[in-house]
Design a protein around this motif. Structure first.
Motif, PDB file in Angstrom:
ATOM      1  N   ASN B  19    -104.534  78.055  -9.044  1.00 32.72           N
ATOM      2  CA  ASN B  19    -105.386  77.165  -9.923  1.00 32.72           C
ATOM      3  C   ASN B  19    -106.727  77.884 -10.142  1.00 32.72           C
ATOM      4  N   LEU B  20    -107.405  78.608  -9.094  1.00 27.34           N
ATOM      5  CA  LEU B  20    -108.462  79.128  -9.254  1.00 27.34           C
ATOM      6  C   LEU B  20    -108.464  80.468 -10.398  1.00 27.34           C
ATOM      7  N   LEU B  21    -107.241  81.400 -10.258  1.00 31.28           N
ATOM      8  CA  LEU B  21    -107.078  82.400 -11.280  1.00 31.28           C
ATOM      9  C   LEU B  21    -106.900  81.778 -12.626  1.00 31.28           C
ATOM     10  N   VAL B  22    -106.094  80.566 -12.652  1.00 33.99           N
ATOM     11  CA  VAL B  22    -105.965  80.042 -14.003  1.00 33.99           C
ATOM     12  C   VAL B  22    -107.302  79.510 -14.366  1.00 33.99           C
ATOM     13  N   ARG B  23    -108.173  78.926 -13.813  1.00 32.60           N
ATOM     14  CA  ARG B  23    -109.447  78.570 -14.198  1.00 32.60           C
ATOM     15  C   ARG B  23    -110.524  79.740 -14.705  1.00 32.60           C
ATOM     16  N   LEU B  24    -110.388  80.866 -13.879  1.00 34.66           N
ATOM     17  CA  LEU B  24    -111.396  81.877 -13.909  1.00 34.66           C
ATOM     18  C   LEU B  24    -110.792  82.869 -15.228  1.00 34.66           C
ATOM     19  N   SER B  25    -109.380  82.727 -15.435  1.00 34.42           N
ATOM     20  CA  SER B  25    -108.999  83.706 -16.389  1.00 34.42           C
ATOM     21  C   SER B  25    -109.721  84.310 -17.529  1.00 34.42           C
ATOM     22  N   PHE B  26    -109.930  83.056 -18.391  1.00 34.09           N
ATOM     23  CA  PHE B  26    -110.618  83.517 -19.705  1.00 34.09           C
ATOM     24  C   PHE B  26    -112.150  83.658 -19.300  1.00 34.09           C
ATOM     25  N   ILE B  27    -112.812  83.013 -18.468  1.00 33.36           N
ATOM     26  CA  ILE B  27    -113.925  82.801 -18.185  1.00 33.36           C
ATOM     27  C   ILE B  27    -114.489  84.286 -17.596  1.00 33.36           C
ATOM     28  N   ALA B  28    -113.618  84.843 -16.845  1.00 34.43           N
ATOM     29  CA  ALA B  28    -113.809  86.138 -16.325  1.00 34.43           C
ATOM     30  C   ALA B  28    -113.586  87.226 -17.303  1.00 34.43           C
ATOM     31  N   LEU B  29    -112.886  87.270 -18.156  1.00 34.88           N
ATOM     32  CA  LEU B  29    -112.088  88.301 -19.023  1.00 34.88           C
ATOM     33  C   LEU B  29    -113.025  88.125 -20.176  1.00 34.88           C
ATOM     34  N   LEU B  30    -113.298  87.165 -20.788  1.00 33.15           N
ATOM     35  CA  LEU B  30    -113.696  87.016 -22.240  1.00 33.15           C
ATOM     36  C   LEU B  30    -115.255  86.769 -22.361  1.00 33.15           C
ATOM     37  N   ALA B  31    -116.164  86.538 -21.355  1.00 32.77           N
ATOM     38  CA  ALA B  31    -117.443  85.925 -21.143  1.00 32.77           C
ATOM     39  C   ALA B  31    -118.378  86.708 -22.301  1.00 32.77           C
ATOM     40  N   ASN B  32    -118.025  88.203 -21.971  1.00 30.55           N
ATOM     41  CA  ASN B  32    -118.893  88.947 -22.901  1.00 30.55           C
ATOM     42  C   ASN B  32    -118.464  89.677 -24.233  1.00 30.55           C
ATOM     43  N   LYS B  33    -117.196  89.118 -24.376  1.00 26.32           N
ATOM     44  CA  LYS B  33    -116.732  89.722 -25.497  1.00 26.32           C
ATOM     45  C   LYS B  33    -116.695  88.646 -26.737  1.00 26.32           C
ATOM     46  N   THR B  34    -116.899  89.377 -27.899  1.00 26.38           N
ATOM     47  CA  THR B  34    -116.932  88.617 -29.041  1.00 26.38           C
ATOM     48  C   THR B  34    -115.400  88.183 -29.428  1.00 26.38           C
ATOM     49  N   MET B  35    -115.082  87.059 -29.871  1.00 30.98           N
ATOM     50  CA  MET B  35    -113.592  86.698 -30.256  1.00 30.98           C
ATOM     51  C   MET B  35    -113.514  86.459 -31.773  1.00 30.98           C
ATOM     52  N   PRO B  36    -112.130  86.888 -32.030  1.00 29.92           N
ATOM     53  CA  PRO B  36    -111.898  86.730 -33.450  1.00 29.92           C
ATOM     54  C   PRO B  36    -112.124  85.167 -33.647  1.00 29.92           C
ATOM     55  N   GLN B  37    -112.560  85.372 -35.065  1.00 31.27           N
ATOM     56  CA  GLN B  37    -113.028  84.032 -35.750  1.00 31.27           C
ATOM     57  C   GLN B  37    -111.887  82.700 -35.618  1.00 31.27           C
ATOM     58  N   LEU B  38    -110.760  83.274 -35.841  1.00 38.66           N
ATOM     59  CA  LEU B  38    -109.692  82.406 -35.858  1.00 38.66           C
ATOM     60  C   LEU B  38    -109.378  81.621 -34.432  1.00 38.66           C
ATOM     61  N   LEU B  39    -109.677  82.431 -33.428  1.00 38.72           N
ATOM     62  CA  LEU B  39    -109.564  82.030 -32.080  1.00 38.72           C
ATOM     63  C   LEU B  39    -110.663  81.176 -31.904  1.00 38.72           C
ATOM     64  N   THR B  40    -111.902  81.553 -32.138  1.00 39.68           N
ATOM     65  CA  THR B  40    -112.984  80.368 -31.788  1.00 39.68           C
ATOM     66  C   THR B  40    -112.689  79.144 -32.535  1.00 39.68           C
ATOM     67  N   ARG B  41    -112.322  79.047 -33.856  1.00 35.95           N
ATOM     68  CA  ARG B  41    -111.891  77.982 -34.724  1.00 35.95           C
ATOM     69  C   ARG B  41    -110.544  77.189 -33.613  1.00 35.95           C
ATOM     70  N   ALA B  42    -109.746  77.939 -33.281  1.00 34.18           N
ATOM     71  CA  ALA B  42    -108.499  77.215 -32.569  1.00 34.18           C
ATOM     72  C   ALA B  42    -109.215  76.427 -31.254  1.00 34.18           C
ATOM     73  N   LEU B  43    -110.115  77.158 -30.764  1.00 42.86           N
ATOM     74  CA  LEU B  43    -110.814  76.744 -29.248  1.00 42.86           C
ATOM     75  C   LEU B  43    -111.449  75.332 -29.594  1.00 42.86           C
ATOM     76  N   ARG B  44    -111.852  75.017 -30.681  1.00 38.92           N
ATOM     77  CA  ARG B  44    -112.403  73.920 -30.690  1.00 38.92           C
ATOM     78  C   ARG B  44    -111.452  72.624 -31.000  1.00 38.92           C
ATOM     79  N   TYR B  45    -110.148  72.923 -31.048  1.00 38.96           N
ATOM     80  CA  TYR B  45    -109.106  71.800 -31.164  1.00 38.96           C
ATOM     81  C   TYR B  45    -108.597  71.740 -29.612  1.00 38.96           C
TER      82      TYR B  45
END
Lengths: 224, 113
Positions: B19-45
């Motif tokens: 569970n902790l690995l799943v929770r950490l996944s994107f927070i640890a991997l993506l926190a300092n990267k800029t995401m593609p616009q489509l992905l940031t849109r999708a995340l709003r839903y």
């Protein structure tokens, strides 16, 4: 964060009752809620354990039901980039359905990320502590609240309270309808995969609806 | 420790770690990267779609074992829809809880008479 705290009272009690019912020791019950800190995973784990399922099956099932946390993690990630790693890791540990649902709109709308993060972490710590107390109460006191009160219904109601205000724009409504239809149609999937899959379908439909709506308004602008 | 107790602790530690690995996944991997616009849109839903998918089975599933989905008559479903309308208009958790629990109790009282 208050609604989230209200939701966890009946949910935590149920988890504690469940742990006692399958014969977990007091220490194991505390360990379960302190380490796993996820009502859905705790109930699944205890029930599968009682059913005599092998360890690998239990871990895999809880992992699949926990996959929704990966989506919350992805939605939180862009807002946490500027914070030191220790805060990011702490927020990951405190990431739950309730904490996410109660704070993500703050992160999205507020320019003050510091405040949003302190709201999330402060609320998360309160939720974690409250969760421990409630599961312990459930474990030691058993079913303290009569079943006829249907208090467990407060859990979906608190999610509905968070859901209602989100349904203002058409793409969001499309996302919710798609997720609702999918979760029912896919109910036969094993390991409660229908929840995660329906969530992904809803997200895709919402995004496509937004893109379609944008294209339509852009086309209308051109005619003017 | 008995064999059962050892198995339970193994479950606790491994489910907790997964569970902790799943929770950490994107927070640890993506926190300092800029995401593609489509992905940031999708995340709003994420919130609206996941909450719907999470809530509906809770409302539709009967408490009896084996659990089955029940659409009609289902007091929980009616109460949940009333609560959703209240949540939409009031944006208040308190009123949503009052309306939802109140509706459920009334329906249960009405059907048990």
């Amino acid at each position: 964060m208050l609604p989230a705290a209200v939701a966890l009272i009946p949910f935590g009690l149920v988890c504690g009752v469940d742990a006692a019912a399958v014969g977990a020791s007091p220490l194991a019950s505390i360990g379960l809620s302190a380490i796993v800190f996820s009502g859905a995973a705790q109930i699944l784990a205890t029930q599968l354990y009682a059913a005599g399922a092998p360890l690998a099956v239990i871990v895999l099932t809880c992992f699949v039901i926990g996959l929704r946390l990966a989506m919350y993690s992805a939605a939180m990630a862009p807002h946490l980039g500027t914070f030191p790693a220790r805060w990011r890791y702490l927020s990951a540990f405190l990431l739950t359905d309730q904490a996410f649902a109660a704070t993500i709109s703050r992160f999205e709308t507020s320019a003050d990320k510091d405040r949003a993060l302190s709201h999330f972490l402060g609320g998360g710590i309160v939720l974690w502590s409250g969760w421990q107390l409630m599961t312990m109460a459930g474990y030691f006191l058993g079913n303290v609240i009569p079943a006829s009160w249907s208090l467990e219904f407060a859990v979906p109601l608190c999610f509905i309270a968070l859901l209602g205000p989100l349904l203002r724009e058409r793409p969001a409504i499309a996302a919710a309808v798609a997720a609702a239809v999918a979760v029912v149609l896919l109910a036969g999937l094993p390991m409660r995969l229908n929840i995660v899959v329906a969530g992904i379908i809803g997200i895709a439909v919402g995004t496509l609806a937004e893109l379609a709506l944008e294209r339509k308004t852009a086309a209308q602008e051109q005619f003017r | 420790m008995s064999e059962d107790a050892i198995k339970l602790w193994a479950i606790i530690v491994s489910v907790g770690a997964a569970n902790l690995l799943v929770r950490l996944s994107f927070i640890a991997l993506l926190a300092n990267k800029t995401m593609p616009q489509l992905l940031t849109r999708a995340l709003r839903y994420v919130a609206v779609a996941m909450i719907t998918a999470l809530v509906l089975p809770m409302v539709l599933t009967t408490t009896a074992a084996p659990a089955v989905m029940a659409f009609w008559p289902n007091a929980k479903l009616i109460a949940a829809l009333i609560a959703l309308v209240v949540a939409f208009f009031t944006r208040s958790t308190c009123w949503t809880l009052v309306a939802g629990m109140g509706a459920l109790w009334l329906l249960q009282a009405a059907t048990s008479v």
